[in-house]
Scaffold this motif. Structure first.
Motif, mmCIF file in Angstrom:
data_model
loop_
_atom_site.group_PDB
_atom_site.id
_atom_site.type_symbol
_atom_site.label_atom_id
_atom_site.label_comp_id
_atom_site.label_asym_id
_atom_site.label_seq_id
_atom_site.Cartn_x
_atom_site.Cartn_y
_atom_site.Cartn_z
ATOM 1 N N ILE A 9 55.092 108.131 -44.539
ATOM 2 C CA ILE A 9 56.513 108.319 -44.233
ATOM 3 C C ILE A 9 57.077 106.930 -43.924
ATOM 4 C CG2 ILE A 9 58.210 109.421 -42.736
ATOM 5 C CD1 ILE A 9 56.629 111.430 -44.355
ATOM 6 N N ALA A 10 58.094 106.511 -44.657
ATOM 7 C CA ALA A 10 58.666 105.172 -44.503
ATOM 8 C C ALA A 10 60.115 105.281 -44.035
ATOM 9 C CB ALA A 10 58.587 104.409 -45.820
ATOM 10 N N GLU A 11 60.694 104.095 -43.687
ATOM 11 C CA GLU A 11 62.077 104.057 -43.211
ATOM 12 C C GLU A 11 63.054 103.531 -44.245
ATOM 13 O OE1 GLU A 11 61.959 103.317 -38.431
ATOM 14 O OE2 GLU A 11 61.761 101.566 -39.724
ATOM 15 N N ALA A 12 62.557 102.691 -45.154
ATOM 16 C CA ALA A 12 63.478 102.035 -46.080
ATOM 17 C C ALA A 12 62.755 101.693 -47.374
ATOM 18 C CB ALA A 12 64.044 100.759 -45.445
ATOM 19 N N VAL A 13 63.550 101.547 -48.436
ATOM 20 C CA VAL A 13 62.995 101.176 -49.730
ATOM 21 C C VAL A 13 63.901 100.117 -50.348
ATOM 22 C CG1 VAL A 13 64.178 103.102 -50.859
ATOM 23 C CG2 VAL A 13 62.253 102.021 -52.000
ATOM 24 N N ALA A 14 63.293 99.086 -50.919
ATOM 25 C CA ALA A 14 64.042 98.033 -51.602
ATOM 26 C C ALA A 14 63.870 98.199 -53.103
ATOM 27 C CB ALA A 14 63.544 96.656 -51.160
ATOM 28 N N VAL A 15 64.989 98.069 -53.835
ATOM 29 C CA VAL A 15 64.983 98.283 -55.279
ATOM 30 C C VAL A 15 65.505 97.034 -55.984
ATOM 31 C CG1 VAL A 15 65.977 99.662 -57.145
ATOM 32 C CG2 VAL A 15 65.365 100.757 -54.984
ATOM 33 N N ARG A 16 64.812 96.655 -57.059
ATOM 34 C CA ARG A 16 65.297 95.545 -57.882
ATOM 35 C C ARG A 16 65.024 95.877 -59.336
ATOM 36 N NH1 ARG A 16 63.065 89.748 -56.389
ATOM 37 N NH2 ARG A 16 61.134 90.616 -57.276
ATOM 38 N N GLY A 18 65.877 98.333 -61.109
ATOM 39 C CA GLY A 18 65.562 99.736 -61.371
ATOM 40 C C GLY A 18 64.205 100.199 -60.908
ATOM 41 N N ARG A 19 63.460 99.308 -60.269
ATOM 42 C CA ARG A 19 62.130 99.695 -59.782
ATOM 43 C C ARG A 19 61.988 99.370 -58.301
ATOM 44 N NH1 ARG A 19 58.161 101.335 -63.516
ATOM 45 N NH2 ARG A 19 58.969 101.263 -65.653
ATOM 46 N N ILE A 20 61.018 100.040 -57.683
ATOM 47 C CA ILE A 20 60.799 99.848 -56.247
ATOM 48 C C ILE A 20 60.089 98.515 -56.022
ATOM 49 C CG2 ILE A 20 59.599 100.753 -54.212
ATOM 50 C CD1 ILE A 20 60.052 103.573 -55.401
ATOM 51 N N ALA A 21 60.723 97.639 -55.227
ATOM 52 C CA ALA A 21 60.155 96.320 -54.940
ATOM 53 C C ALA A 21 59.366 96.323 -53.636
ATOM 54 C CB ALA A 21 61.278 95.280 -54.869
ATOM 55 N N ALA A 22 59.782 97.133 -52.688
ATOM 56 C CA ALA A 22 59.082 97.200 -51.402
ATOM 57 C C ALA A 22 59.451 98.502 -50.715
ATOM 58 C CB ALA A 22 59.467 96.011 -50.518
ATOM 59 N N ILE A 23 58.569 98.949 -49.842
ATOM 60 C CA ILE A 23 58.831 100.165 -49.075
ATOM 61 C C ILE A 23 58.109 100.049 -47.750
ATOM 62 C CG2 ILE A 23 56.878 101.479 -50.065
ATOM 63 C CD1 ILE A 23 58.867 103.926 -50.078
ATOM 64 N N GLY A 24 58.758 100.482 -46.676
ATOM 65 C CA GLY A 24 58.145 100.362 -45.354
ATOM 66 C C GLY A 24 59.156 100.570 -44.253
ATOM 67 N N ASP A 25 59.016 99.804 -43.160
ATOM 68 C CA ASP A 25 59.955 99.946 -42.047
ATOM 69 C C ASP A 25 61.204 99.113 -42.314
ATOM 70 O OD1 ASP A 25 59.714 97.252 -40.291
ATOM 71 O OD2 ASP A 25 57.756 97.791 -41.152
ATOM 72 N N ALA A 495 62.846 103.634 -59.548
ATOM 73 C CA ALA A 495 63.591 103.910 -58.318
ATOM 74 C C ALA A 495 64.425 105.177 -58.496
ATOM 75 C CB ALA A 495 64.461 102.723 -57.954
ATOM 76 N N ASP A 496 63.739 106.305 -58.654
ATOM 77 C CA ASP A 496 64.372 107.619 -58.779
ATOM 78 C C ASP A 496 64.137 108.374 -57.479
ATOM 79 O OD1 ASP A 496 64.807 106.794 -61.354
ATOM 80 O OD2 ASP A 496 63.515 108.302 -62.306
#
Length: 531
Positions: A9-16, A18-25, A495-496
């Motif tokens: 379970i994460a708090e935030a997602v970074a997208v660049r 069209g794809r997920i670049a990072a996910i975490g707090d 990043a869907d």
């Protein structure tokens, strides 16, 4: 909720791009923000991977929404209300003009006598599903389906007749249907686009696995070229549906050299589909006769039927398997399911493919409590890596008579998951339950196990919220060879995403059906936001 292998379970997602670049707090991802970064705060709402529907019929839905009269019961309560609806919708229709009403599986319909009395001058066809239709006397006359019209031969399908011998109900059988108005190619394109938008994108679905006719493929390609394709699509082809109705497309598909996976993230080839049998209670191919009460009508010693001999099915599947295609087999009955497994096993023996991921569509809807055969069938599926593709949305349509059928497990999701299977979620509507395309409808049924009458069916087959979500995310991705790109929120994947109005993990069972998609994100862009 990332739905990754660890249940992160994460708090935030970074997208660049069209794809997920990072996910975490949120604090850790702050470094990804730049002067051009768009930040979307969803206010603590739950974010999931975009939903995947693994079994849809988009063109059929478009035709039904545009050209058929909705006579679903409920909300209609009786045959009298259905006739009143038909009359209201066809005011001013000239004599001889056809009337088409669309319902859903096993629902109540008017009697033949009432239909004849209400519409003596207009042919009427009332559809339970793609498998079953009732016609009135005027329609039987228009089609020449008199007492002298011969019964269908070879394979599955039958006519049910009045006391005078005239055809009244057509079940999985060819019939001389008239050539009525269909959608033009342009209408079909816009109709399919509307269906994808209103019934999928707005419900949080970002990928649809569709059984597409050639004209629909053209519509998808044109929409993609125009930049107007609302959701991602996997194209599956009927090779041969009902004998005598749809020709065998296999030679042309094999000659093309195309195979599963061709395409890109927006439009790609999926599987070849074979329809082995019909539907439970009437035409599914079974070892035991259908139970009196399992279908809308009953006949003794009815074992259903099949479109193929074992040799025909095995030969067709072997050809597709050797050419690199994933294979889907529609098989509701236990005997048809064994035929599919025989064909899959023969194909693997002749041309081993370690990761073919062949599927049985509708497996687990009606699991016979026949310990020896059923356990062997489940074990064969696990051993062969065969994926069950059930549509738990149809649990909703079971009647209080249906659910009393002895020796049957209905929509046996927990049984399959406990065996180690990953059932793929899909809706399978061709106008039968268009309102049920929201994955949360199916997720709710998988957990609550309730029908349209409020009856709870075999609660021991209920599954967890997370497993129900997996059916429409990561397990759906696996069932369509898409897990490297989608199905979970992980670095490198598309990043869907879908933002839900309420957290399904903390919602009560009564709250689950009311959870909606507040926002749908595709390629990192907000594609839909609830007003």
């Amino acid at each position: 909720m990332t739905v990754d292998g660890k249940g992160t379970i994460a708090e935030a997602v970074a997208v660049r791009d069209g794809r997920i670049a990072a996910i975490g707090d949120a604090a850790g991802l702050a470094a990804w923000r730049g002067p051009e970064t768009k930040v979307v705060d969803v206010g603590g709402k739950t974010v999931l991977p975009g939903f995947i529907d693994s079994h849809s019929h988009m063109a059929g839905m478009a035709e039904v929404e545009a050209l058929h009269i909705n006579v679903h019961a409920p909300p209609l309560k009786s045959g009298k209300e259905i006739i009143a609806t038909l009359k209201e919708k066809t005011k001013g229709l000239p004599k001889g003009a056809w009337i088409i009403g669309q319902g859903t599986y096993n629902q109540i319909m008017p009697t033949r006598e009432a239909l004849d009395k209400a519409f003596p001058d207009n042919p009427v066809r009332l559809i339970w599903s793609a498998h079953d239709s009732m016609i009135n006397h005027a329609a039987a006359v228009a089609m020449g389906l008199t007492k002298d019209y011969p019964d269908p031969k070879d394979g599955m399908g039958r006519y049910e007749r009045t006391k005078t011998g005239e055809v009244m109900i057509i079940r999985d059988a060819p019939a001389p249907w008239p050539k009525l108005r269909t959608l033009t190619p342009e209408e079909l394109k816009e109709g399919v686009r509307t269906i994808m938008t209103d019934f999928y994108l707005k419900k949080g679905v970002t990928t649809v696995s569709d059984y597409a006719a050639p004209l629909t493929v053209r519509a998808y390609q044109e929409l993609k070229d125009e930049g107007r394709l609302p959701v991602r699509v996997s194209l599956n082809f009927f090779v041969r549906d009902y004998k005598r109705l749809v020709g065998n497309r296999l030679p042309g598909l094999l000659e093309s050299g195309a195979r599963t996976g061709l395409g890109d993230e927006w439009l790609q080839l999926g599987a070849l589909k074979f329809a082995a049998d019909g539907v439970w209670g009437t035409t599914a191919y079974t070892y035991r006769p259908h139970w009196n009460g399992s279908g809308t009508t009953w006949m003794p010693d009815n074992y259903g039927g099949t479109n193929f001999t074992q040799e025909e099915l095995s030969d067709q599947i072997l050809q597709g398997h050797k050419a690199g295609w994933q294979i889907h087999v529609h098989a509701n009955g236990d005997r048809a399911q064994d035929m599919a497994l025989n064909a899959f096993e023969a194909a693997q023996a002749a041309a081993p493919r370690p990761d073919a991921r062949h599927r049985i569509e509708h497996f687990g809807h009606f699991l016979t409590q026949d310990p020896e055969r059923t356990e062997a069938r489940l074990d064969r599926m696990v051993k062969g890596g065969v994926i069950p593709s059930p549509q738990v949305a149809f649990l909703w349509r079971l009647t209080d008579v249906n659910v009393r059928e002895p020796d049957v497990k209905f929509f046996a999701l927990k049984t399959m998951i406990d065996k180690g299977m990953h059932p793929a979620g899909g809706v399978d509507t061709i106008g039968t339950q268009n309102f049920a395309t929201a994955p949360m409808f199916s997720i709710s049924r998988a957990i609550r196990r309730d029908t349209k009458y409020g009856t709870v069916v075999q609660p021991e087959e209920a599954i967890s919220v997370m497993d129900a979500i997996r059916m429409f995310t990561i397990w759906g991705a696996e069932a369509n060879f898409m897990e490297k790109d989608r199905g979970s929120l992980e670095v490198g994947k598309l990043a869907d995403m879908v933002v839900l109005s309420q957290d399904p993990l903390t919602a009560t069972p009564d709250q689950l059906p009311g959870i909606e998609a507040a926002m749908t994100i595709i390629d990192g862009k907000v594609a839909y936001q609830k007003p």
